[in-house]
Motif scaffolding. Structure first.
Motif, PDB file in Angstrom:
ATOM      1  N   UNK A 345     -25.733  14.473   8.627  1.00 21.01           N
ATOM      2  CA  UNK A 345     -25.339  15.010   7.319  1.00 21.01           C
ATOM      3  C   UNK A 345     -24.200  16.026   7.396  1.00 21.01           C
ATOM      4  N   UNK A 346     -24.169  16.840   8.426  1.00 18.29           N
ATOM      5  CA  UNK A 346     -23.099  17.835   8.547  1.00 18.29           C
ATOM      6  C   UNK A 346     -21.736  17.166   8.661  1.00 18.29           C
ATOM      7  N   UNK A 347     -21.678  16.056   9.363  1.00 18.66           N
ATOM      8  CA  UNK A 347     -20.409  15.327   9.497  1.00 18.66           C
ATOM      9  C   UNK A 347     -20.001  14.711   8.164  1.00 18.66           C
ATOM     10  N   UNK A 348     -20.978  14.244   7.389  1.00 18.53           N
ATOM     11  CA  UNK A 348     -20.677  13.691   6.062  1.00 18.53           C
ATOM     12  C   UNK A 348     -20.120  14.785   5.154  1.00 18.53           C
ATOM     13  N   UNK A 349     -20.744  15.957   5.174  1.00 16.56           N
ATOM     14  CA  UNK A 349     -20.226  17.076   4.372  1.00 16.56           C
ATOM     15  C   UNK A 349     -18.806  17.421   4.789  1.00 16.56           C
ATOM     16  N   UNK A 350     -18.580  17.492   6.083  1.00 19.73           N
ATOM     17  CA  UNK A 350     -17.255  17.840   6.593  1.00 19.73           C
ATOM     18  C   UNK A 350     -16.218  16.797   6.185  1.00 19.73           C
ATOM     19  N   UNK A 351     -16.579  15.512   6.256  1.00 11.75           N
ATOM     20  CA  UNK A 351     -15.647  14.443   5.876  1.00 11.75           C
ATOM     21  C   UNK A 351     -15.241  14.573   4.416  1.00 11.75           C
ATOM     22  N   UNK A 352     -16.193  14.919   3.562  1.00 10.96           N
ATOM     23  CA  UNK A 352     -15.914  15.026   2.137  1.00 10.96           C
ATOM     24  C   UNK A 352     -15.032  16.227   1.813  1.00 10.96           C
ATOM     25  N   UNK A 353     -15.020  17.204   2.678  1.00  6.23           N
ATOM     26  CA  UNK A 353     -14.204  18.390   2.427  1.00  6.23           C
ATOM     27  C   UNK A 353     -12.707  18.102   2.502  1.00  6.23           C
ATOM     28  N   UNK A 354     -12.323  17.033   3.227  1.00 11.25           N
ATOM     29  CA  UNK A 354     -10.887  16.722   3.305  1.00 11.25           C
ATOM     30  C   UNK A 354     -10.557  15.316   2.793  1.00 11.25           C
ATOM     31  N   UNK A 355     -11.532  14.650   2.167  1.00 16.07           N
ATOM     32  CA  UNK A 355     -11.256  13.312   1.644  1.00 16.07           C
ATOM     33  C   UNK A 355     -10.533  13.400   0.307  1.00 16.07           C
ATOM     34  N   UNK A 356      -9.555  12.538   0.119  1.00 15.75           N
ATOM     35  CA  UNK A 356      -8.842  12.445  -1.145  1.00 15.75           C
ATOM     36  C   UNK A 356      -8.804  10.990  -1.586  1.00 15.75           C
ATOM     37  N   UNK A 357      -8.955  10.775  -2.877  1.00 18.50           N
ATOM     38  CA  UNK A 357      -8.868   9.426  -3.417  1.00 18.50           C
ATOM     39  C   UNK A 357      -7.453   8.887  -3.259  1.00 18.50           C
ATOM     40  N   UNK A 358      -7.354   7.578  -3.133  1.00 20.45           N
ATOM     41  CA  UNK A 358      -6.049   6.934  -3.138  1.00 20.45           C
ATOM     42  C   UNK A 358      -5.377   7.141  -4.493  1.00 20.45           C
ATOM     43  N   UNK A 359      -4.057   7.042  -4.530  1.00 17.70           N
ATOM     44  CA  UNK A 359      -3.363   7.128  -5.829  1.00 17.70           C
ATOM     45  C   UNK A 359      -3.864   6.058  -6.797  1.00 17.70           C
ATOM     46  N   UNK A 360      -3.764   6.382  -8.083  1.00 21.19           N
ATOM     47  CA  UNK A 360      -4.084   5.454  -9.179  1.00 21.19           C
ATOM     48  C   UNK A 360      -5.570   5.197  -9.327  1.00 21.19           C
ATOM     49  N   UNK A 361      -6.384   6.082  -8.770  1.00 20.75           N
ATOM     50  CA  UNK A 361      -7.837   6.014  -8.962  1.00 20.75           C
ATOM     51  C   UNK A 361      -8.270   7.341  -9.582  1.00 20.75           C
ATOM     52  N   UNK A 362      -8.489   7.319 -10.899  1.00 15.60           N
ATOM     53  CA  UNK A 362      -8.778   8.520 -11.703  1.00 15.60           C
ATOM     54  C   UNK A 362      -7.999   9.735 -11.174  1.00 15.60           C
ATOM     55  N   UNK A 363      -6.704   9.550 -10.998  1.00 17.03           N
ATOM     56  CA  UNK A 363      -5.823  10.588 -10.456  1.00 17.03           C
ATOM     57  C   UNK A 363      -5.238  11.421 -11.597  1.00 17.03           C
ATOM     58  N   UNK A 364      -5.492  12.709 -11.570  1.00 19.66           N
ATOM     59  CA  UNK A 364      -4.886  13.602 -12.561  1.00 19.66           C
ATOM     60  C   UNK A 364      -3.410  13.779 -12.194  1.00 19.66           C
ATOM     61  N   UNK A 365      -2.522  13.266 -13.038  1.00 16.75           N
ATOM     62  CA  UNK A 365      -1.093  13.336 -12.724  1.00 16.75           C
ATOM     63  C   UNK A 365      -0.423  14.546 -13.359  1.00 16.75           C
ATOM     64  N   UNK A 366      -1.054  15.114 -14.411  1.00 14.48           N
ATOM     65  CA  UNK A 366      -0.461  16.304 -15.036  1.00 14.48           C
ATOM     66  C   UNK A 366      -1.477  16.946 -15.973  1.00 14.48           C
ATOM     67  N   UNK A 367      -1.351  18.242 -16.105  1.00 14.99           N
ATOM     68  CA  UNK A 367      -2.049  18.997 -17.144  1.00 14.99           C
ATOM     69  C   UNK A 367      -0.981  19.831 -17.845  1.00 14.99           C
ATOM     70  N   UNK A 368      -0.792  19.601 -19.126  1.00 16.72           N
ATOM     71  CA  UNK A 368       0.306  20.266 -19.834  1.00 16.72           C
ATOM     72  C   UNK A 368      -0.042  20.409 -21.307  1.00 16.72           C
ATOM     73  N   UNK A 369       0.188  21.607 -21.827  1.00 16.81           N
ATOM     74  CA  UNK A 369      -0.017  21.905 -23.248  1.00 16.81           C
ATOM     75  C   UNK A 369      -1.426  21.517 -23.701  1.00 16.81           C
ATOM     76  N   UNK A 370      -2.398  21.737 -22.825  1.00 18.65           N
ATOM     77  CA  UNK A 370      -3.781  21.469 -23.171  1.00 18.65           C
ATOM     78  C   UNK A 370      -4.215  20.027 -23.009  1.00 18.65           C
ATOM     79  N   UNK A 371      -3.305  19.131 -22.587  1.00 18.88           N
ATOM     80  CA  UNK A 371      -3.614  17.706 -22.428  1.00 18.88           C
ATOM     81  C   UNK A 371      -3.651  17.354 -20.944  1.00 18.88           C
ATOM     82  N   UNK A 372      -4.691  16.645 -20.530  1.00 22.94           N
ATOM     83  CA  UNK A 372      -4.805  16.157 -19.155  1.00 22.94           C
ATOM     84  C   UNK A 372      -4.453  14.666 -19.136  1.00 22.94           C
ATOM     85  N   UNK A 373      -3.531  14.291 -18.244  1.00 22.52           N
ATOM     86  CA  UNK A 373      -3.082  12.900 -18.125  1.00 22.52           C
ATOM     87  C   UNK A 373      -3.669  12.310 -16.842  1.00 22.52           C
TER      88      UNK A 373
END
Length: 521
Positions: A345-373
């Motif tokens: 389990x410790x290795x799983x926790x550690x892996x998740x600490x630096x894992x990032x989703x690939x682009x174009x998978x619920x990726x927040x591309x901008x937050x501006x003027x109160x709107x999240x894209x």
């Protein structure tokens, strides 16, 4: 098409070809397709000394140049009928790239003629001992499929395994042909194999000495997709079910998707293989799940009837944009696979600490003027889009493209009424607009009738920005394929993100110009 039949292959020879180190020399193999998978097949077989004929409708200049270098021959031309050259070649086996559907003329010819038909996965299993792991044995294999979430779960699993000290590589449908991974001179302890339904259909054709036996396997979920390729939903489901065949350790299934449980119940597994469930509810004694916002394992510990092991928390995942419900489910599935191979389990926790989703998978591309894209262009079918909309209820929904024969009405009925508005793109807009008229008539619907790739997303973003207010989310979750207007889901997502940033930058530029302008008199 000629009526002549090929020489009947000798199945007994194929039964002996279950190692890199046996004699493949002179085996006549026809390879269908010459993209990355087809070339990896041809390259492997040529290295083994087989007589290789590659058939493709079109070939890139690079592959056309390389084939004779590696010792394979190329036939290029129409494949709507069976070429005389293929019949004259009299292949002893045909290895097809996953793009060739069961209805394809050459695939049908091979089956009707009694020529064994393999995919690249079966060939890779037969030669998996080329580069042994550190143990001296071939790498273990883990199989991952599902209508959605395959690539994310494959990457998660490989990351967890590596963090746990194993040499692991993601491969297969994820982009790296499995034969390239098998032949990598570095060698691996585990291959994490993403499998499409197309690859699994080919895998289901044979159940003999060359049939893979994975350590663990998962089908993440099941929903309508690729129905044109398979011919029916039942055929698609049956192909997916092959992922569990001959599994030796853990058959991981989605407790929230009954179809995956039935797959496990019906699977022909190796004696001793366990069923391990996952979902976002409280886990039973052989499951992974959630307890008070904590991801826990109750499957891979001795005291599982009375205890659970903490893996991570939803709060910790949220800090890394990994807390969307379907992503949490993918994490639990990956953790089950990693735990089945002994990762702590410790290795799983550690892996998740630096894992990032690939682009174009619920990726927040901008937050501006109160709107999240948010860019979820990878949501290429209704099931995936439903998960995105569940993560962002009330979003301004950018939807549409090629529907691939799938009815979008059920998704619109389920998620459409809660949408702030809908911006409809793609060549099959009429079906989407009609679904909103029937199932969500109160939702404002805007159509982008511009067919130009260069400007369609500019217009979509413009329309979305006009209705999005403070606190709103604009979500690109097309529920459709992208090839009507784009080169792929990645191109579609990149153009969406570029249009968002251009609009934000343009607005900032206008503000600067207004600030710099002299006051009027």
């Amino acid at each position: 098409m000629t009526e002549e039949s090929p020489v009947t292959p000798d199945p007994s020879r194929l039964d002996t070809l279950t190692s890199w180190n046996v004699d493949w020399k002179g085996l006549r193999v026809a390879v269908l397709g010459l993209a990355s998978t087809g070339f990896s097949v041809a390259d492997t077989l040529a290295e083994l000394g087989a007589d290789v004929l590659v058939l493709t409708e079109t070939a890139t200049e690079e592959y056309s140049r390389l084939l004779p270098v590696i010792g394979a021959r190329l036939w290029e031309g129409p494949l709507a009928t069976v070429p005389d050259e293929l019949v004259a070649f009299a292949p002893e086996v045909v290895v097809a790239s996953p793009g060739f559907p069961p209805s394809h003329a050459v695939v049908s010819w091979a089956r009707e003629s009694g020529v064994p038909l393999w995919g690249d996965i079966e060939l890779a299993w037969r030669v998996r001992d080329k580069v042994p792991a550190a143990s001296g044995e071939p790498a273990e294999w883990v199989f991952i499929t599902g209508t959605n979430g395959k690539t994310t779960t494959t990457r998660l699993t490989a990351t967890m395994l590596v963090e746990g000290g194993l040499r692991a590589a993601p491969c297969g449908n994820i982009g790296v042909p499995i034969l390239d991974a098998v032949r990598d001179p570095a060698g691996f302890d585990v291959l994490v194999v993403e499998l499409s339904s197309h690859q699994l259909w080919y895998l289901g054709l044979n159940d003999g000495p060359g049939s893979p036996s994975p350590h663990s396997a998962v089908c993440l979920n099941l929903a309508d997709d690729h129905l044109v390729w398979h011919g029916s939903f039942d055929a698609y489901r049956d192909a997916k079910a092959h992922v569990y065949r001959h599994t030796r350790s853990a058959c991981v299934y989605n407790k929230a998707d009954e179809a995956t449980l039935h797959m496990v119940e019906d699977a022909d597994v190796v004696e001793g293989a366990r069923a391990v469930g996952f979902d976002l509810g409280t886990p039973g004694p052989s499951d992974l799940g959630l307890v008070d916002g904590i991801l826990v394992d109750r499957a891979f510990l001795e005291e599982r009837r009375t205890s659970a092991l903490e893996l991570t928390t939803v709060e910790a995942l949220a800090a890394r944009d990994l807390a969307a419900p379907h992503i949490v489910a993918n994490i639990l599935a990956a953790a089950a696979l990693a735990r089945s191979l002994g990762v702590e389990p410790a290795a799983i926790r550690s892996a998740l600490e630096h894992f990032r989703l690939d682009p174009h998978r619920i990726e927040v591309v901008a937050r501006h003027a109160g709107v999240t894209w948010v860019d979820d262009s990878k949501a290429t079918n209704p099931h995936a889009a439903a998960s995105s909309l569940a993560a962002y209820p009330g979003a301004v929904w950018v939807v549409g493209g090629q529907l691939k024969g799938v009815d979008i009405s059920e998704l619109v009925a389920l998620r459409g009424p809660a949408s702030r508005a809908a911006v409809v793109i793609g060549i099959e807009r009429a079906e989407v607009v009609a679904a909103f008229a029937r199932h969500a008539p109160a939702v404002p619907v805007f159509e982008v009738d511009d067919a130009e790739t260069e400007t369609v997303m500019d217009r979509a973003v413009e329309l979305a920005a006009a209705v999005a207010g403070d606190g709103d989310v604009v979500l690109l979750a097309p529920a459709a394929a992208s090839f009507d207007q784009f080169t792929g889901y990645d191109d579609r997502g990149a153009r969406f993100a570029a249009a968002v940033r251009a609009r934000i930058d343009g607005g900032a530029e206008r503000e600067r110009n207004d600030d710099a302008a002299p006051e009027g008199h």
